[in-house]
Structures are given as C-alpha cells and as structure tokens.
Design an enzyme around this catalytic site. Structure first.
Site, PDB file in Angstrom:
ATOM      1  N   SER A 208       0.810  -1.219   0.000  1.00  0.00           N
ATOM      2  CA  SER A 208       0.000   0.000   0.000  1.00  0.00           C
ATOM      3  C   SER A 208       0.841   1.265   0.000  1.00  0.00           C
ATOM      4  O   SER A 208       0.470   2.259  -0.621  1.00  0.00           O
ATOM      5  CB  SER A 208      -0.926   0.000   1.218  1.00  0.00           C
ATOM      6  OG  SER A 208      -1.746  -1.137   1.234  1.00  0.00           O
ATOM      7  N   HIS A 254       0.799   4.442   4.495  1.00  0.00           N
ATOM      8  CA  HIS A 254       0.042   5.084   3.420  1.00  0.00           C
ATOM      9  C   HIS A 254       0.451   6.542   3.252  1.00  0.00           C
ATOM     10  O   HIS A 254       0.699   7.005   2.131  1.00  0.00           O
ATOM     11  CB  HIS A 254      -1.456   4.993   3.704  1.00  0.00           C
ATOM     12  CG  HIS A 254      -1.991   3.596   3.640  1.00  0.00           C
ATOM     13  ND1 HIS A 254      -3.350   3.310   3.649  1.00  0.00           N
ATOM     14  CD2 HIS A 254      -1.368   2.392   3.573  1.00  0.00           C
ATOM     15  CE1 HIS A 254      -3.526   2.014   3.587  1.00  0.00           C
ATOM     16  NE2 HIS A 254      -2.337   1.427   3.543  1.00  0.00           N
TER      17      HIS A 254
END
Length: 303
Positions: A208, A254
């Site tokens: 991610s 993230h």
C-alpha cells in the site's frame, strides 16, 4: 498527309512523364509520396513519418540513430519524463504484480513463521521465532520485504487491482527506470514513517505504501497535463477514508508513501529537460536520505 488523331507520344514525352511520377514509400511500395527522410533521403508515406526538429524521419533512422553522430538511444522516442518508449509499457507492472502474488503464495504455503520473519516490525519478541526481532535489531531488510507481503486475500486483491489500474498508465508515462524508482522510493518512505511512528511491536505489511506513492505521482502527472483532477482526487479520498476509518491499517505507511510519491512524481514530470535526469534522481536520493535518517533516529530510540 493527314495526321491521325491521338498520335502516340514519342520516347522523349514518355521519359518526361516517368521523371514527373512520384516515388513510392520504401516501406509501402503501393503508396506514392513526395516526402523523404531528412537523414537517409528515402521516400516515406504519412504512416512512416516521424516528426523531428527538422522535417520528418523514417522509423529505421529513428531506431538506429543513423547519420547523427550520436548513440542510437539519443534518437529513441521519449516519454514525458524522459524515459524510453517501450513495446510493452506495462511490463514492470506485470512483474511487480507477479512478485507480490508469488510471495503471497509462499505465505500461504509456509505459514506465519515466514511472514513473521519478513514483515515490518520495530523491535519485539516474536513467539514463533523464539527471539527478539525487528528493524532495530539490524534487520533493515524488513523495510523492503514487507512491501511484498499481504495479510489476506482481500488485502492483496485490492492492492493488485490498484497497482494495475494506477501503475500501468504511470509506467507508460514515466518509462520503466523512473517508474520502478518511484515505486521503491515511495514504498521505502512508507516503511520509514511506519517504523518511526508506529509502536515497536506493531507489525506492518503490504504494497500500500508504494501504491499510495503511485497515487500521488498520478495526481501530479494529471495536474501537469491539465487533465480533470476529480476522478483521481475522489479515488484518493476514498482510500484515505479507508486508511483512517478501518482498524488494523498502517496509516503511517500510506501517508509516507503518498508524500514520497508526490515529491518524486513532481521531480519526474517537472524537471527541465537540460538537467532532467540529475534533478529526478537527485530528488530520489534526497527522499532516500530522509528514509535513512528516520530509520537511524527510530533505531536509536529503540536500542
């Protein structure tokens, strides 16, 4: 003596007509053309014309760089960021997806012991391994290997679909070398922020961080091309809502990947042509230096 109508032309008239006939394209003999390659002077039809700084060039001269005195690579078509245009613009994206799937299959086959050996953890006792593990113990490779691990079928499915949708077009726009650099720099930036801010015993894994970096670079690219920003912004907002609204998600990875992707992406698409490679890879080096500093600071805190 009467002259018969439609007197046939003599040899000289026929010769003049042949001299005035247009040549045919050397790659398509059935097509007449009045344009010649500015390098080899062979006739080329509109399909074979490649625009150059002066006139048009044929595909073979562009590929070979003939008559220029430069290396063949100097005449190859370039992407917006200066990368080489390739026959398969999604090749690296396919390879990255294949690597992630292969590692996930290894996780399923070898179990949690394999995952615990390569996920991102600061410093903690791992029962399955029977020892204290983590980046602070000198296992810095975990910041890289964690980028290829996933925690569930949904996790890897969502990440690989995102990588295909976002990564493919971005690879085509940047070129392979710059795209791969962006992917790994963004992923390492996400790992570094996760290591710096997360609890030392909190495990982190997944692609991610790198994918959020691709999101950030895509937004920069679309802005550079004056495209409609609303679709990518909406997609990014949705992902951020999931990031902060869902439990067991390493938001640090993230955000770190997103920031790294925006910074590197801006350098990739806005660097001036004269010093393009120097600025692009120089900015990547600066981001990696920040990753190293954050890693050393956190390691000092945990040891």
């Amino acid at each position: 003596m009467d002259q018969a109508p439609g007197n046939p032309q003599g040899p000289q008239d026929q010769g003049r007509q042949d001299a005035q006939a247009l040549p045919t394209c050397y790659r398509h003999p059935d097509r007449e053309t009045g344009v010649r390659c500015t390098r080899c002077e062979r006739p080329i039809c509109p399909e074979c014309m490649i625009s150059a700084s002066v006139g048009f060039q044929c595909p073979e001269c562009v590929r070979a760089g003939s008559g220029t005195g430069h290396a063949p690579s100097a005449s190859q078509p370039r992407t917006l960021a200066g990368g080489t245009v390739t026959a398969d613009p999604r090749l690296l994206t396919k390879i990255l997806i294949g690597l992630n799937l292969a590692v996930f299959l290894a996780q399923l086959s070898l179990g949690d012991r394999f995952t615990d050996r390569f996920d991102l953890i600061g410093r903690a006792y791992v029962p399955l391994l029977g020892s204290v593990e983590g980046v602070a113990e000198g296992q810095w490779y975990r910041m890289l290997t964690a980028m290829f691990l996933h925690g569930s079928y949904i996790h890897i499915l969502f990440n690989m679909l995102s990588l295909w949708w976002i990564g493919g077009p971005l690879e085509a726009a940047l070129g392979r070398a710059r795209y791969l650099t962006l992917y790994f720099v963004s992923g390492l930036a996400g790992s570094a922020l996760s290591y710096l801010l997360a609890g030392p015993a909190e495990a982190s894994l997944g692609a991610s961080g790198a994918i959020f970096g691709l999101f950030g670079a895509t937004a920069v690219l679309m802005r550079r091309l004056n495209y409609d920003m609303r679709p990518v912004i909406a997609l990014l907002v949705i992902n951020l809502i999931f990031t902060f609204g869902w439990s067991n998600i390493a938001w640090q990875a993230h955000i770190g990947g997103l920031v790294g992707g925006v910074v590197v992406g801006y350098a990739m698409v806005h660097a001036p042509r004269e010093r393009r490679a120097l600025i692009q890879y120089g900015v990547c080096a600066v981001v990696l230096a920040a990753v190293v500093v954050a890693t050393l600071v956190r390691t000092a805190q945990l040891t």
